[in-house]
Design a protein around this motif. Structure first.
Motif, mmCIF file in Angstrom:
data_model
loop_
_atom_site.group_PDB
_atom_site.id
_atom_site.type_symbol
_atom_site.label_atom_id
_atom_site.label_comp_id
_atom_site.label_asym_id
_atom_site.label_seq_id
_atom_site.Cartn_x
_atom_site.Cartn_y
_atom_site.Cartn_z
ATOM 1 N N SER A 50 0.649 -1.107 -0.057
ATOM 2 C CA SER A 50 -0.303 0.541 0.694
ATOM 3 C C SER A 50 1.116 1.673 0.317
ATOM 4 C CB SER A 50 -0.879 0.220 1.734
ATOM 5 O OG SER A 50 -0.156 0.194 2.702
ATOM 6 N N GLY A 51 2.030 0.846 -0.407
ATOM 7 C CA GLY A 51 3.132 2.480 -0.527
ATOM 8 C C GLY A 51 2.814 3.264 -1.116
ATOM 9 N N MET A 52 3.337 4.852 -1.553
ATOM 10 C CA MET A 52 3.036 5.685 -2.542
ATOM 11 C C MET A 52 4.014 6.582 -2.459
ATOM 12 S SD MET A 52 -0.396 7.939 -1.308
ATOM 13 C CE MET A 52 -1.309 6.145 -1.283
ATOM 14 N N ILE A 53 4.226 7.359 -3.629
ATOM 15 C CA ILE A 53 5.307 8.345 -3.417
ATOM 16 C C ILE A 53 4.752 8.983 -3.462
ATOM 17 C CG2 ILE A 53 6.756 9.488 -4.909
ATOM 18 C CD1 ILE A 53 7.422 6.969 -6.000
ATOM 19 N N HIS A 54 4.683 10.587 -2.619
ATOM 20 C CA HIS A 54 3.888 11.733 -2.289
ATOM 21 C C HIS A 54 4.810 13.237 -3.137
ATOM 22 C CE1 HIS A 54 2.064 9.457 0.649
ATOM 23 N NE2 HIS A 54 3.306 9.447 1.221
ATOM 24 N N GLN A 55 5.084 12.670 -4.243
ATOM 25 C CA GLN A 55 5.832 13.611 -5.497
ATOM 26 C C GLN A 55 5.726 13.535 -6.899
ATOM 27 O OE1 GLN A 55 10.086 13.055 -5.397
ATOM 28 N NE2 GLN A 55 9.991 15.285 -4.201
ATOM 29 N N SER A 56 5.035 14.344 -7.139
ATOM 30 C CA SER A 56 4.415 14.125 -8.817
ATOM 31 C C SER A 56 5.298 14.148 -9.726
ATOM 32 C CB SER A 56 3.337 15.589 -9.000
ATOM 33 O OG SER A 56 3.870 16.538 -8.985
ATOM 34 N N ILE A 57 6.518 14.227 -9.681
ATOM 35 C CA ILE A 57 8.051 14.651 -10.287
ATOM 36 C C ILE A 57 9.211 13.912 -9.275
ATOM 37 C CG2 ILE A 57 9.460 16.142 -11.667
ATOM 38 C CD1 ILE A 57 7.005 17.879 -12.032
ATOM 39 N N GLY A 58 9.937 13.087 -9.976
ATOM 40 C CA GLY A 58 11.216 12.495 -9.608
ATOM 41 C C GLY A 58 11.863 11.413 -10.366
ATOM 42 N N CYS A 59 12.782 10.980 -9.534
ATOM 43 C CA CYS A 59 13.422 9.997 -10.544
ATOM 44 C C CYS A 59 14.121 9.584 -10.208
ATOM 45 C CB CYS A 59 14.511 10.437 -11.566
ATOM 46 S SG CYS A 59 16.109 11.889 -11.154
ATOM 47 N N ALA A 60 14.961 8.378 -9.616
ATOM 48 C CA ALA A 60 15.878 7.248 -8.792
ATOM 49 C C ALA A 60 16.552 6.126 -9.752
ATOM 50 C CB ALA A 60 14.827 6.466 -7.962
ATOM 51 N N ILE A 61 17.693 6.016 -9.701
ATOM 52 C CA ILE A 61 18.390 4.808 -9.771
ATOM 53 C C ILE A 61 18.231 3.938 -8.299
ATOM 54 C CG2 ILE A 61 20.487 6.433 -9.679
ATOM 55 C CD1 ILE A 61 20.979 4.372 -12.155
ATOM 56 N N VAL A 62 18.651 2.637 -8.443
ATOM 57 C CA VAL A 62 18.959 1.681 -7.715
ATOM 58 C C VAL A 62 20.083 0.520 -8.096
ATOM 59 C CG1 VAL A 62 17.957 -0.060 -5.857
ATOM 60 C CG2 VAL A 62 16.421 1.682 -6.599
ATOM 61 N N LEU A 63 20.870 0.837 -8.063
ATOM 62 C CA LEU A 63 22.011 -0.082 -7.575
ATOM 63 C C LEU A 63 21.907 -1.086 -7.139
ATOM 64 C CD1 LEU A 63 24.655 2.537 -8.475
ATOM 65 C CD2 LEU A 63 23.307 1.663 -10.115
ATOM 66 N N PRO A 64 22.803 -2.354 -7.666
ATOM 67 C CA PRO A 64 22.865 -3.937 -6.752
ATOM 68 C C PRO A 64 23.349 -3.252 -5.567
ATOM 69 C CG PRO A 64 23.739 -4.074 -8.828
ATOM 70 C CD PRO A 64 23.228 -2.644 -8.922
ATOM 71 N N GLY A 65 23.683 -3.923 -4.961
ATOM 72 C CA GLY A 65 24.527 -3.907 -3.636
ATOM 73 C C GLY A 65 23.684 -2.470 -2.768
ATOM 74 N N TYR A 66 22.688 -2.554 -2.704
ATOM 75 C CA TYR A 66 21.392 -1.538 -2.013
ATOM 76 C C TYR A 66 22.085 -0.516 -1.530
ATOM 77 C CZ TYR A 66 19.679 -6.045 -0.906
ATOM 78 O OH TYR A 66 19.467 -8.296 -0.458
ATOM 79 N N ARG A 67 22.298 0.017 -3.046
ATOM 80 C CA ARG A 67 22.313 1.680 -2.562
ATOM 81 C C ARG A 67 21.657 2.422 -3.944
ATOM 82 N NH1 ARG A 67 27.166 3.104 -1.272
ATOM 83 N NH2 ARG A 67 29.549 2.263 -1.218
ATOM 84 N N ILE A 68 20.815 3.273 -3.616
ATOM 85 C CA ILE A 68 19.961 4.427 -3.992
ATOM 86 C C ILE A 68 20.224 5.576 -4.096
ATOM 87 C CG2 ILE A 68 18.266 4.426 -1.433
ATOM 88 C CD1 ILE A 68 15.924 4.127 -3.859
ATOM 89 N N PHE A 69 19.973 6.108 -5.216
ATOM 90 C CA PHE A 69 19.801 7.303 -5.678
ATOM 91 C C PHE A 69 19.013 8.041 -5.820
ATOM 92 C CE2 PHE A 69 24.115 5.345 -6.306
ATOM 93 C CZ PHE A 69 25.072 6.754 -5.449
ATOM 94 N N SER A 70 17.991 9.034 -5.015
ATOM 95 C CA SER A 70 16.909 9.743 -5.682
ATOM 96 C C SER A 70 16.101 11.012 -5.593
ATOM 97 C CB SER A 70 15.705 8.477 -4.971
ATOM 98 O OG SER A 70 14.569 8.828 -4.947
ATOM 99 N N THR A 71 15.693 11.899 -6.237
ATOM 100 C CA THR A 71 14.743 12.990 -5.647
ATOM 101 C C THR A 71 14.148 12.670 -4.663
ATOM 102 O OG1 THR A 71 13.720 12.519 -7.280
ATOM 103 C CG2 THR A 71 15.914 13.457 -8.267
ATOM 104 N N TYR A 72 13.707 11.233 -4.406
ATOM 105 C CA TYR A 72 12.543 11.902 -3.876
ATOM 106 C C TYR A 72 13.491 11.045 -2.038
ATOM 107 C CZ TYR A 72 7.851 10.332 -1.595
ATOM 108 O OH TYR A 72 6.901 9.902 -0.207
ATOM 109 N N GLN A 73 12.989 11.805 -1.455
ATOM 110 C CA GLN A 73 13.012 11.427 0.391
ATOM 111 C C GLN A 73 12.382 11.704 1.206
ATOM 112 O OE1 GLN A 73 16.280 11.767 0.733
ATOM 113 N NE2 GLN A 73 16.811 11.740 -1.707
ATOM 114 N N GLY A 74 10.872 11.324 1.711
ATOM 115 C CA GLY A 74 10.019 11.304 1.411
ATOM 116 C C GLY A 74 9.370 9.876 2.449
ATOM 117 N N SER A 75 8.587 10.010 2.574
ATOM 118 C CA SER A 75 8.110 7.995 3.305
ATOM 119 C C SER A 75 7.095 7.466 2.245
ATOM 120 C CB SER A 75 7.128 8.669 4.535
ATOM 121 O OG SER A 75 6.594 7.111 4.938
ATOM 122 N N TYR A 76 6.765 6.035 2.016
ATOM 123 C CA TYR A 76 6.344 5.204 1.376
ATOM 124 C C TYR A 76 5.033 5.244 2.136
ATOM 125 C CZ TYR A 76 10.981 5.177 -1.260
ATOM 126 O OH TYR A 76 12.282 5.017 -2.028
#
Length: 79
Positions: A50-76
């Motif tokens: 039931s999670g959701m992104i509370h932002q209408s614009i953004g991007c993210a890249i998730v790399l192997p090894g649990y590295r995430i680089f995202s414009t979204y910094q909120g809660s899901y």
């Protein structure tokens, strides 16, 4: 001038898959702009997620090894 309203949260299957994939740190590239979504990688959301992104614009890249680089910094968590 009309009344300004906040954009509604997009609960489409593709946006839900992006949210789930980012939350679960599944490798991929994710972009969302309003109702337009781009998901390269990731996975489909579980039926009970039931999670959701509370932002209408953004991007993210998730790399192997649990590295995430995202414009979204909120809660899901739903609000």
């Amino acid at each position: 001038m009309g009344n300004a309203t906040l954009p509604s949260i997009d609960r489409s299957a593709e946006r839900l898959a992006i949210t789930y994939s980012m939350d679960a740190l599944v490798p991929g590239l994710y972009v969302w702009v309003g109702r337009l979504t781009l998901r390269w990688g990731g996975c489909e959301a579980e039926d009970n997620y039931s999670g959701m992104i509370h932002q209408s614009i953004g991007c993210a890249i998730v790399l192997p090894g649990y590295r995430i680089f995202s414009t979204y910094q909120g809660s899901y968590d739903p609000r």
